[in-house]
Motif scaffolding. Structure first.
Motif, PDB file in Angstrom:
ATOM      1  N   GLU A 117       0.860  -1.181   0.000  1.00 24.76           N
ATOM      2  CA  GLU A 117       0.000   0.000   0.000  1.00 24.76           C
ATOM      3  C   GLU A 117       0.899   1.234   0.000  1.00 24.76           C
ATOM      4  O   GLU A 117       1.570   1.512   0.986  1.00 24.76           O
ATOM      5  CB  GLU A 117      -0.916  -0.007   1.218  1.00 24.76           C
ATOM      6  CG  GLU A 117      -1.868  -1.192   1.238  1.00 24.76           C
ATOM      7  CD  GLU A 117      -2.656  -1.313   2.536  1.00 24.76           C
ATOM      8  OE1 GLU A 117      -2.488  -0.458   3.442  1.00 24.76           O
ATOM      9  OE2 GLU A 117      -3.433  -2.270   2.640  1.00 24.76           O
ATOM     10  N   ASN A 139      -7.603   2.335  -5.000  1.00 20.62           N
ATOM     11  CA  ASN A 139      -6.824   1.924  -3.824  1.00 20.62           C
ATOM     12  C   ASN A 139      -5.316   1.926  -4.081  1.00 20.62           C
ATOM     13  O   ASN A 139      -4.538   1.927  -3.155  1.00 20.62           O
ATOM     14  CB  ASN A 139      -7.304   0.578  -3.258  1.00 20.62           C
ATOM     15  CG  ASN A 139      -7.011  -0.624  -4.140  1.00 20.62           C
ATOM     16  OD1 ASN A 139      -6.111  -0.640  -4.980  1.00 20.62           O
ATOM     17  ND2 ASN A 139      -7.794  -1.683  -3.938  1.00 20.62           N
ATOM     18  N   THR A 191      -3.254  -0.105  -4.574  1.00 21.46           N
ATOM     19  CA  THR A 191      -2.550  -1.213  -3.956  1.00 21.46           C
ATOM     20  C   THR A 191      -1.809  -2.006  -5.022  1.00 21.46           C
ATOM     21  O   THR A 191      -2.266  -2.123  -6.153  1.00 21.46           O
ATOM     22  CB  THR A 191      -3.556  -2.107  -3.207  1.00 21.46           C
ATOM     23  OG1 THR A 191      -4.153  -1.333  -2.171  1.00 21.46           O
ATOM     24  CG2 THR A 191      -2.882  -3.323  -2.596  1.00 21.46           C
TER      25      THR A 191
END
Length: 181
Positions: free
Chosen positions: A15, A107, A109
């Motif tokens: 992350e 996100n 990610t």
């Protein structure tokens, strides 16, 4: 950058720190020193790949074997995918197990896939762009694959088989039991 090891040893969810303001956002997607220090590995990426796909496209499960095996750092630039990895390291405690994660442009990610894993993804949004780094060059004679609907692996792709768009080549992949590992 926050690194979380998955249930599959050596496979990490990453992350990044995202800095947002009225102009947009900034993030560092890769830093060799930080990456290797945090993972405790010596990864050296040599190739970047990118694919654009429509909703329902399934690519995988692919891998390379032997001295041409590849580690990958996977991220979505636009859209969303369900990214899936399978541990194919003979002798591993998690041999034959899989992990899945939703990677999206929101996100940001990333997923680090170590050598010895099969990798695939299904596209969740139209015009999705997926990018990944590889630590070894593609070598056609070393490629392998596992059919997406292998009963032993029992992967939930989130789509019915009739909804999926799969290449003829991927539809001919062997099951896990018969894959060249």
């Amino acid at each position: 950058m926050i690194l979380k090891e998955t249930k599959l040893k050596g496979c990490f969810v990453i992350e990044p720190k995202v800095f947002k303001d009225k102009r947009g956002y900034f993030l560092e997607t890769f830093n060799l020193e930080t990456f290797n220090n945090k993972l405790g590995l010596k990864v050296h990426f040599v190739q970047d790949n990118e694919s654009q796909s429509s909703k329902g496209v399934l690519r995988g499960l692919h891998y390379q074997i032997g001295k041409h095996a590849q580690a990958k750092l996977v991220r979505v630039i636009k859209g969303a995918v369900l990214d899936v990895v399978v541990d194919i390291r003979i002798g591993s405690e998690t041999f034959g197990e899989h992990f899945s994660i939703k990677l999206t442009e929101e996100n940001k990610t990333q997923l680090f896939v170590p050598r010895g894993f099969a990798h695939g993804f299904v596209v969740l949004e139209n015009e999705t762009i997926l990018s990944y780094k590889c630590d070894n060059f593609y070598h056609v004679a070393s490629e392998g694959g596992i059919i997406f609907n292998d009963q032993e692996l029992d992967i939930d792709w989130g789509f019915s088989e009739q909804e999926l768009i799969i290449s003829d080549k991927d539809l001919l992949l062997p099951n896990f039991k018969n894959a060249k590992l």
